[in-house]
Enzyme design. Structure first.
Site, mmCIF file in Angstrom:
data_model
loop_
_atom_site.group_PDB
_atom_site.id
_atom_site.type_symbol
_atom_site.label_atom_id
_atom_site.label_comp_id
_atom_site.label_asym_id
_atom_site.label_seq_id
_atom_site.Cartn_x
_atom_site.Cartn_y
_atom_site.Cartn_z
ATOM 1 N N GLY A 38 0.823 -1.203 0.000
ATOM 2 C CA GLY A 38 0.000 0.000 0.000
ATOM 3 C C GLY A 38 0.856 1.251 0.000
ATOM 4 O O GLY A 38 1.974 1.255 -0.530
ATOM 5 N N CYS A 39 0.357 2.303 0.609
ATOM 6 C CA CYS A 39 1.063 3.580 0.657
ATOM 7 C C CYS A 39 2.462 3.422 1.225
ATOM 8 O O CYS A 39 2.632 2.942 2.345
ATOM 9 C CB CYS A 39 0.265 4.568 1.510
ATOM 10 S SG CYS A 39 1.154 6.075 1.908
#
EC number: 1.8.4.11
Length: 216
Positions: A38-39
């Site tokens: 993810g981020c």
């Protein structure tokens, strides 16, 4: 990037996450692994706190050099994932132990091509391997996770060969530590850091070994 992220593993005790059956035999000095969860701001924050990790760099992997930039990657059409390149001292922390942190704290490995409200292949869960040994241990650990039932859904993490790592723009590096009150960091990175401090107090660098961990 969104302002919320559901992490099912946050309330699962560390003891329920299986230990890899073996550890890689790595040469002395420095080793590294490229991870996507993810981020990259938030995954970077988790691994920077681990004792034995010497450097973490956010970047892109899985696509071509000419599209390895934030604006292009955010379209979800480049093949890249947001990744971190984790450099570590094998004498202090092993590849298998880093995998255990990755799967238990850093992200939700059961979400396909997303993390929470961050949707797209650029947010996929992946381990980018450089050696057959890394690949084999990662695949074996994913199988062990699925057999353990620690998650109610199958792990969908892809195991991909690392063709190249492209560093992200300077303002993305060490983002959480430099922006501790940014809303996304407070909503997504801080819960991960709190879980890390609670579940892995014995593996933290001294500056992160506190009851109320600070990203700064």
């Amino acid at each position: 990037m969104s302002e919320a992220c559901n992490i099912p593993g946050l309330n699962v005790p560390r003891s329920r996450f299986p230990v890899p059956e073996y550890e890689l035999k790595e040469s002395e000095g420095s080793a590294h692994v490229v991870l996507a969860g993810g981020c990259f701001w938030c995954v970077e924050a988790v691994f920077l706190a681990i004792d034995g990790v010497t450097r973490v760099e956010s970047g892109y992997a899985g696509g071509a050099a000419d599209t390895a930039n934030y604006e292009a990657v955010c379209t979800g059409s480049t093949g890249h994932a947001e990744v971190i390149d984790v450099h570590y001292d094998p004498a202090k922390v092993g590849f298998g132990e880093l995998l255990r942190v990755f799967f238990s704290v850093a992200h939700d490995p059961t979400q396909l091509n997303r993390q929470g409200n961050d949707v797209g292949t650029q947010y996929r869960s992946a381990v980018f391997y450089e050696t057959e040994e890394q690949k084999a241990l990662t695949e074996a650990y994913i199988q062990k996770l699925n057999e353990s039932g620690v998650y109610s859904a199958p792990v969908v993490t892809s195991v991909e060969p690392l063709e190249a790592f492209y560093p992200a723009e300077a303002h993305h590096q060490n983002f959480a530590a430099r922006n501790p009150w940014q809303p996304y960091i407070m909503a997504v990175a801080v819960p991960k850091m709190e879980k890390l401090a609670a579940a892995w107090p014995d593996r933290l660098k001294p500056e992160f070994s506190q009851d109320d961990p600070d990203l700064a």
